[in-house]
Scaffold this active site. Structure first.
Site, PDB file in Angstrom:
ATOM      1  N   ASP A  10     -28.665 -31.848  22.237  1.00 19.57           N
ATOM      2  CA  ASP A  10     -27.418 -32.271  21.835  1.00 19.57           C
ATOM      3  C   ASP A  10     -27.136 -33.368  22.673  1.00 19.57           C
ATOM      4  O   ASP A  10     -27.910 -33.958  23.219  1.00 19.57           O
ATOM      5  CB  ASP A  10     -26.466 -31.122  22.509  1.00 19.57           C
ATOM      6  CG  ASP A  10     -25.053 -31.576  22.185  1.00 19.57           C
ATOM      7  OD1 ASP A  10     -24.652 -31.914  21.308  1.00 19.57           O
ATOM      8  OD2 ASP A  10     -24.344 -31.723  23.238  1.00 19.57           O
ATOM      9  N   ASP A  12     -23.629 -35.785  23.003  1.00 19.59           N
ATOM     10  CA  ASP A  12     -22.483 -36.005  23.580  1.00 19.59           C
ATOM     11  C   ASP A  12     -22.376 -34.902  24.647  1.00 19.59           C
ATOM     12  O   ASP A  12     -22.257 -33.740  24.358  1.00 19.59           O
ATOM     13  CB  ASP A  12     -21.080 -35.964  22.957  1.00 19.59           C
ATOM     14  CG  ASP A  12     -21.254 -37.053  22.006  1.00 19.59           C
ATOM     15  OD1 ASP A  12     -21.954 -38.240  22.171  1.00 19.59           O
ATOM     16  OD2 ASP A  12     -20.689 -37.070  20.926  1.00 19.59           O
TER      17      ASP A  12
END
Length: 189
Positions: A10, A12
Site C-alpha cells: 500500500d 499512504d
C-alpha cells in the site's frame, strides 16, 4: 511458487505519511522514516516491489492525474537516491460511491497485478496499514502483513479487530516487515 519474488505495498500510511486531507501534491508526500531504505533492501535481496493504492482524491476532484504523477515521480526519485525502486504503481482513481472493482477492499488492483505479471498471487506478501488493504490481497491469495503506521498506528500490541484477515502478521513498520521477510528468505535459502 511465483516466478519472481514479489511484494505488494500500500502507499499512504505504509510508505509515506498519510493525511485525512489526502496527499494531493508532491510537497505533501513525505516518506515514513526508514521506508525507502526498506524498499531498497528488498530490491537488493532480489525482490520486486509494486504498489496498490486507492486514490479516491482523483474521483473526488481534489487533485489531477498530473499531480499524482508528480507525487510518484518524487517517490521514484527519492527511492533511486537510496538505491531502491518500485517496479509499478497500480491505483484506483474512483470515489467510494462509484462502486468499482478496483477500490480496495475489492481485489481489482491485485487482479491487475496478477494479469500484468502473468502469475497468480498465492503466497505473495502484501503490506498495508488497514484491513481493506489486506482484504483485497487475501482475496487473490496474498499473505497479509499489517504495519502499525498510518491508520493502524493506534493498534499497538492488542489483538487485531475481527475485520482483519486471519493469519495477518503484524510489524511495527515497513522496515520491521522487511527484516522479517528477509530473515525468513535467508532461512529457506
Amino acid at each position: 511458487m511465483t516466478p519472481i519474488k514479489l511484494v505488494i505495498l500500500d502507499r499512504d500510511g505504509t510508505i509515506n505519511h498519510d493525511s485525512l486531507d489526502y496527499i494531493k501534491t508532491a510537497s505533501e508526500w513525505v516518506p515514513l522514516p526508514g521506508a525507502l531504505e526498506a524498499i531498497a533492501r528488498l530490491n537488493h535481496a532480489g525482490w520486486h516491489v509494486v504498489v496498490a493504492s486507492n486514490q479516491s482524491g482523483l474521483g473526488r476532484g481534489l487533485f489531477e492525474v498530473s499531480d499524482l504523477n508528480d507525487i510518484h515521480a518524487k517517490m521514484h526519485t527519492m527511492l533511486a537516491a537510496v538505491g531502491g525502486r518500485i517496479d509499478a504503481v497500480f491505483y484506483c482513481p474512483h470515489a467510494p460511491t462509484e462502486e468499482c472493482r478496483c477500490r480496495k477492499p475489492s481485489p481489482g488492483l491485485f487482479e491487475q497485478i496478477s494479469d500484468r505479471y502473468g502469475f497468480g498471487l498465492k503466497g505473495v506478501p502484501t503490506v498495508g496499514d488497514s484491513a481493506r488493504d489486506l482484504a483485497a490481497g487475501v482475496a487473490t491469495g496474498c499473505e497479509p502483513h499489517l504495519v502499525l503506521t498510518g491508520k493502524a498506528a493506534g493498534l499497538g500490541s492488542q489483538p487485531l479487530p475481527a475485520e482483519y484477515p486471519a493469519h495477518t502478521q503484524v510489524h511495527e513498520n515497513l522496515s520491521a516487515f522487511v527484516d522479517a521477510l528477509l530473515g525468513a528468505d535467508t532461512a529457506v535459502s
